[in-house]
Design a protein around this motif. Structure first.
Motif, short mmCIF file in Angstrom:
data_model
loop_
_atom_site.label_atom_id
_atom_site.label_comp_id
_atom_site.label_asym_id
_atom_site.label_seq_id
_atom_site.Cartn_x
_atom_site.Cartn_y
_atom_site.Cartn_z
N SER A 77 -2.38 -7.36 2.28
CA SER A 77 -2.85 -5.99 2.12
C SER A 77 -2.54 -5.58 0.69
CB SER A 77 -2.13 -5.05 3.07
OG SER A 77 -2.89 -4.78 4.19
N PHE A 78 -3.44 -4.83 0.10
CA PHE A 78 -3.27 -4.41 -1.29
C PHE A 78 -3.54 -2.92 -1.43
CE2 PHE A 78 -4.90 -8.78 -1.32
CZ PHE A 78 -3.94 -9.42 -2.09
N ILE A 79 -2.90 -2.33 -2.43
CA ILE A 79 -3.19 -0.94 -2.79
C ILE A 79 -3.12 -0.84 -4.31
CG2 ILE A 79 -0.80 -0.16 -2.56
CD1 ILE A 79 -2.01 2.49 -1.39
N ALA A 80 -4.01 -0.06 -4.88
CA ALA A 80 -4.01 0.16 -6.33
C ALA A 80 -4.07 1.65 -6.60
CB ALA A 80 -5.21 -0.53 -6.98
N ALA A 81 -3.34 2.07 -7.63
CA ALA A 81 -3.36 3.47 -8.07
C ALA A 81 -3.52 3.49 -9.58
CB ALA A 81 -2.06 4.17 -7.66
N VAL A 82 -4.41 4.34 -10.04
CA VAL A 82 -4.66 4.49 -11.48
C VAL A 82 -4.46 5.96 -11.82
CG1 VAL A 82 -6.38 4.29 -13.32
CG2 VAL A 82 -6.31 2.57 -11.50
N PRO A 83 -3.60 6.27 -12.82
CA PRO A 83 -3.39 7.67 -13.21
C PRO A 83 -4.67 8.28 -13.80
CG PRO A 83 -1.90 6.19 -14.42
CD PRO A 83 -2.79 5.34 -13.59
N LYS A 84 -4.83 9.57 -13.60
CA LYS A 84 -6.04 10.29 -14.04
C LYS A 84 -6.38 10.04 -15.51
CE LYS A 84 -9.27 13.54 -13.33
NZ LYS A 84 -10.42 12.98 -14.03
N PRO A 85 -5.41 10.07 -16.44
CA PRO A 85 -5.77 9.83 -17.84
C PRO A 85 -6.42 8.45 -18.06
CG PRO A 85 -3.58 10.78 -17.72
CD PRO A 85 -4.00 10.46 -16.32
N LEU A 86 -6.00 7.45 -17.27
CA LEU A 86 -6.59 6.12 -17.41
C LEU A 86 -7.94 6.04 -16.70
CD1 LEU A 86 -3.45 3.81 -17.17
CD2 LEU A 86 -4.75 4.48 -19.20
N VAL A 87 -8.11 6.81 -15.63
CA VAL A 87 -9.42 6.89 -14.98
C VAL A 87 -10.42 7.46 -15.99
CG1 VAL A 87 -10.78 8.05 -13.19
CG2 VAL A 87 -8.55 7.07 -12.62
N ASP A 88 -9.97 8.48 -16.74
CA ASP A 88 -10.83 9.09 -17.75
C ASP A 88 -11.20 8.11 -18.86
OD1 ASP A 88 -10.68 11.44 -16.29
OD2 ASP A 88 -9.15 12.35 -17.59
N ARG A 89 -10.37 7.07 -19.06
CA ARG A 89 -10.65 6.05 -20.06
C ARG A 89 -11.48 4.89 -19.49
NH1 ARG A 89 -5.04 4.44 -22.71
NH2 ARG A 89 -6.30 2.64 -23.26
N GLY A 90 -11.86 4.98 -18.21
CA GLY A 90 -12.74 3.96 -17.64
C GLY A 90 -12.10 3.01 -16.65
N PHE A 91 -10.80 3.15 -16.39
CA PHE A 91 -10.15 2.29 -15.40
C PHE A 91 -10.47 2.80 -14.01
CE2 PHE A 91 -7.80 1.70 -19.28
CZ PHE A 91 -7.60 0.32 -19.32
N ASN A 92 -10.60 1.90 -13.04
CA ASN A 92 -11.05 2.28 -11.71
C ASN A 92 -10.29 1.47 -10.65
OD1 ASN A 92 -12.72 2.09 -9.22
ND2 ASN A 92 -14.12 3.39 -10.39
N ALA A 93 -9.50 2.16 -9.83
CA ALA A 93 -8.71 1.50 -8.80
C ALA A 93 -9.59 0.79 -7.78
CB ALA A 93 -7.80 2.51 -8.09
N GLY A 94 -10.73 1.38 -7.43
CA GLY A 94 -11.63 0.77 -6.45
C GLY A 94 -12.15 -0.57 -6.93
N ASN A 95 -12.60 -0.62 -8.17
CA ASN A 95 -13.10 -1.89 -8.72
C ASN A 95 -11.97 -2.89 -8.89
OD1 ASN A 95 -15.60 -0.65 -8.87
ND2 ASN A 95 -15.44 -0.17 -11.04
N LEU A 96 -10.82 -2.42 -9.32
CA LEU A 96 -9.66 -3.29 -9.53
C LEU A 96 -9.24 -3.94 -8.21
CD1 LEU A 96 -7.22 -4.38 -11.14
CD2 LEU A 96 -6.15 -2.15 -10.84
N ILE A 97 -9.09 -3.14 -7.17
CA ILE A 97 -8.60 -3.68 -5.90
C ILE A 97 -9.64 -4.60 -5.26
CG2 ILE A 97 -9.32 -1.98 -4.16
CD1 ILE A 97 -5.78 -3.33 -4.61
N ARG A 98 -10.91 -4.30 -5.48
CA ARG A 98 -11.97 -5.17 -4.94
C ARG A 98 -11.85 -6.57 -5.54
NH1 ARG A 98 -15.95 -2.10 -6.35
NH2 ARG A 98 -15.67 -0.79 -4.53
#
Length: 142
Positions: A77-98
């Protein structure tokens, strides 16, 4: 009586999670300039415990991308969390965890800030977590 036992077990899991946080923070890495990543296996025995662990770590490392994995019922089982400032820079927990879950024969997804996944091959749990750094580098454009 069964509910009381379950509450005791959950309390013990929470305590174990708190003790593990310090050990996990020592594994922080910087796979891309200005981007901190913690990708690690945890002792969490349930998906709820895994979520609690990510919440504890968010409090201790609020600027880091977190990718945690555990064996829950003998399955990764996996979980990923990306802080909002990094989401704004293009990082995406959904794509990462996939992509992480795919390494272990799984799939998953979620929001850009938080996502979960399950997989089928327990022997690939650590390999999947190790792949997180390369996936973060790719998301960073490197």
């Amino acid at each position: 009586q069964n509910q009381e036992l379950q509450r005791k077990v959950q309390g013990m899991e929470r305590e174990q999670s708190k003790q593990s946080v310090g050990d996990l923070l020592a594994k922080l890495a910087e796979p891309a300039p200005g981007v901190h990543l913690l990708a690690a296996r945890t002792p969490a025995a349930t998906n709820e415990a895994l979520r609690e662990m990510v919440d504890l770590l968010r409090g201790q490392a609020p600027d880091a991308i977190l990718v945690l994995g555990a064996l829950v019922n003998d399955r990764p089982s996996f979980i990923a969390a990306v802080p909002k400032p990094l989401v704004d820079r293009g990082f995406n927990a959904g794509n990462l965890i996939r992509e992480v879950a795919t390494v272990a024969g799984g799939k998953g997804g979620g929001r850009p800030e938080l996502a979960q996944a399950g997989a089928t091959d327990p022997t690939k749990l650590d390999e999947a977590l190790q792949a997180a750094a390369g996936i973060v580098r790719k998301q960073a454009g490197g």
